[in-house]
Design a protein around this motif. Structure first.
Motif, PDB file in Angstrom:
ATOM      1  N   UNK A  79       0.835  -1.200   0.000  1.00 51.20           N
ATOM      2  CA  UNK A  79       0.000   0.000   0.000  1.00 51.20           C
ATOM      3  C   UNK A  79       0.866   1.246   0.000  1.00 51.20           C
ATOM      4  N   UNK A  80       0.453   2.227  -0.765  1.00 52.02           N
ATOM      5  CA  UNK A  80       1.154   3.500  -0.766  1.00 52.02           C
ATOM      6  C   UNK A  80       0.233   4.596  -1.247  1.00 52.02           C
ATOM      7  N   UNK A  81       0.653   5.818  -1.059  1.00 52.94           N
ATOM      8  CA  UNK A  81      -0.082   6.969  -1.552  1.00 52.94           C
ATOM      9  C   UNK A  81       0.465   7.285  -2.939  1.00 52.94           C
ATOM     10  N   UNK A  82      -0.405   7.246  -3.935  1.00 53.22           N
ATOM     11  CA  UNK A  82       0.048   7.496  -5.294  1.00 53.22           C
ATOM     12  C   UNK A  82       0.745   8.851  -5.367  1.00 53.22           C
ATOM     13  N   UNK A 115     -12.509   0.952  -0.665  1.00 57.24           N
ATOM     14  CA  UNK A 115     -12.185   1.844   0.451  1.00 57.24           C
ATOM     15  C   UNK A 115     -11.608   3.146  -0.084  1.00 57.24           C
ATOM     16  N   UNK A 116     -12.089   4.236   0.457  1.00 55.00           N
ATOM     17  CA  UNK A 116     -11.521   5.526   0.099  1.00 55.00           C
ATOM     18  C   UNK A 116     -10.552   5.921   1.200  1.00 55.00           C
ATOM     19  N   UNK A 117      -9.284   5.699   0.915  1.00 56.49           N
ATOM     20  CA  UNK A 117      -8.240   5.984   1.893  1.00 56.49           C
ATOM     21  C   UNK A 117      -7.106   6.712   1.195  1.00 56.49           C
ATOM     22  N   UNK A 118      -6.203   7.248   1.982  1.00 56.66           N
ATOM     23  CA  UNK A 118      -5.036   7.910   1.433  1.00 56.66           C
ATOM     24  C   UNK A 118      -4.124   6.907   0.739  1.00 56.66           C
ATOM     25  N   UNK A 119      -3.923   5.760   1.356  1.00 60.53           N
ATOM     26  CA  UNK A 119      -3.045   4.737   0.800  1.00 60.53           C
ATOM     27  C   UNK A 119      -3.876   3.736   0.004  1.00 60.53           C
ATOM     28  N   UNK A 120      -3.352   3.361  -1.160  1.00 59.16           N
ATOM     29  CA  UNK A 120      -4.061   2.451  -2.050  1.00 59.16           C
ATOM     30  C   UNK A 120      -3.216   1.213  -2.302  1.00 59.16           C
ATOM     31  N   UNK A 121      -3.886   0.103  -2.579  1.00 60.73           N
ATOM     32  CA  UNK A 121      -3.200  -1.136  -2.928  1.00 60.73           C
ATOM     33  C   UNK A 121      -2.512  -0.940  -4.276  1.00 60.73           C
ATOM     34  N   UNK A 122      -1.198  -1.167  -4.300  1.00 61.00           N
ATOM     35  CA  UNK A 122      -0.435  -0.930  -5.514  1.00 61.00           C
ATOM     36  C   UNK A 122       0.197  -2.173  -6.103  1.00 61.00           C
ATOM     37  N   UNK A 123       0.212  -3.266  -5.356  1.00 60.35           N
ATOM     38  CA  UNK A 123       0.808  -4.493  -5.849  1.00 60.35           C
ATOM     39  C   UNK A 123       0.898  -5.528  -4.747  1.00 60.35           C
ATOM     40  N   UNK A 124       1.517  -6.642  -5.076  1.00 58.80           N
ATOM     41  CA  UNK A 124       1.599  -7.724  -4.094  1.00 58.80           C
ATOM     42  C   UNK A 124       2.752  -8.654  -4.416  1.00 58.80           C
ATOM     43  N   UNK A 129      10.662  -4.902   1.073  1.00 61.88           N
ATOM     44  CA  UNK A 129       9.950  -4.428  -0.121  1.00 61.88           C
ATOM     45  C   UNK A 129      10.136  -2.917  -0.196  1.00 61.88           C
ATOM     46  N   UNK A 130      10.632  -2.394  -1.323  1.00 58.13           N
ATOM     47  CA  UNK A 130      10.970  -0.971  -1.400  1.00 58.13           C
ATOM     48  C   UNK A 130       9.865   0.001  -0.987  1.00 58.13           C
ATOM     49  N   UNK A 131       8.625  -0.291  -1.266  1.00 59.88           N
ATOM     50  CA  UNK A 131       7.542   0.622  -0.908  1.00 59.88           C
ATOM     51  C   UNK A 131       7.361   0.738   0.598  1.00 59.88           C
ATOM     52  N   UNK A 132       7.900  -0.194   1.376  1.00 58.20           N
ATOM     53  CA  UNK A 132       7.793  -0.099   2.839  1.00 58.20           C
ATOM     54  C   UNK A 132       8.396   1.214   3.347  1.00 58.20           C
ATOM     55  N   UNK A 133       9.296   1.816   2.557  1.00 63.08           N
ATOM     56  CA  UNK A 133       9.896   3.103   2.944  1.00 63.08           C
ATOM     57  C   UNK A 133       8.946   4.269   2.719  1.00 63.08           C
ATOM     58  N   UNK A 134       7.931   4.077   1.882  1.00 66.10           N
ATOM     59  CA  UNK A 134       7.025   5.171   1.508  1.00 66.10           C
ATOM     60  C   UNK A 134       5.586   4.915   1.925  1.00 66.10           C
TER      61      UNK A 134
END
Length: 116
Positions: A8-11, A72-81, A99-104
């Protein structure tokens, strides 16, 4: 035991295509995936198209309803798995932290339910 690592991340918060940082970011993902393959835990994984391409389907009383966007309308969205086969939750969590996105953003780790 298999675990699904939901990314999950914020686009727009992570490095974006066309920037110098994006190349390094993709290399981190390639290195992470290669490590998982080499260690024999990689079972699958993909990035998802942007949230604007999502649709949500529900069926209530036999009527199908299709809505644009994620459920769900949230700030963070599912981006991959990533689907990983690890010996236990601790091992799965140690991979998820890399996983690199864990930093963001965040990585949710869920065990796969096995039906026998």
């Amino acid at each position: 035991m298999q675990f699904l690592c939901l990314i999950y991340g914020t686009e727009g918060k992570d490095p974006q295509p066309g920037t110098e940082a994006f190349g390094a970011y993709i290399q981190e993902y390639e290195a992470f995936t290669a490590m998982c393959v080499e260690n024999g835990v990689f079972k699958g994984g993909e990035a998802l198209q942007p949230v604007a391409t999502a649709s949500t389907v529900t069926t209530e009383n036999g009527k199908v309803e299709i809505m644009d966007g994620p459920f769900a309308e949230t700030k963070e969205q599912l981006g991959g798995y990533y689907l990983l086969d690890c010996k236990d939750l601790d091992e799965a969590l140690s991979y998820a932290a890399k996983i690199p996105t864990a930093k963001y953003g965040r990585v949710e780790v869920r065990p796969i339910m096995t039906f026998e």
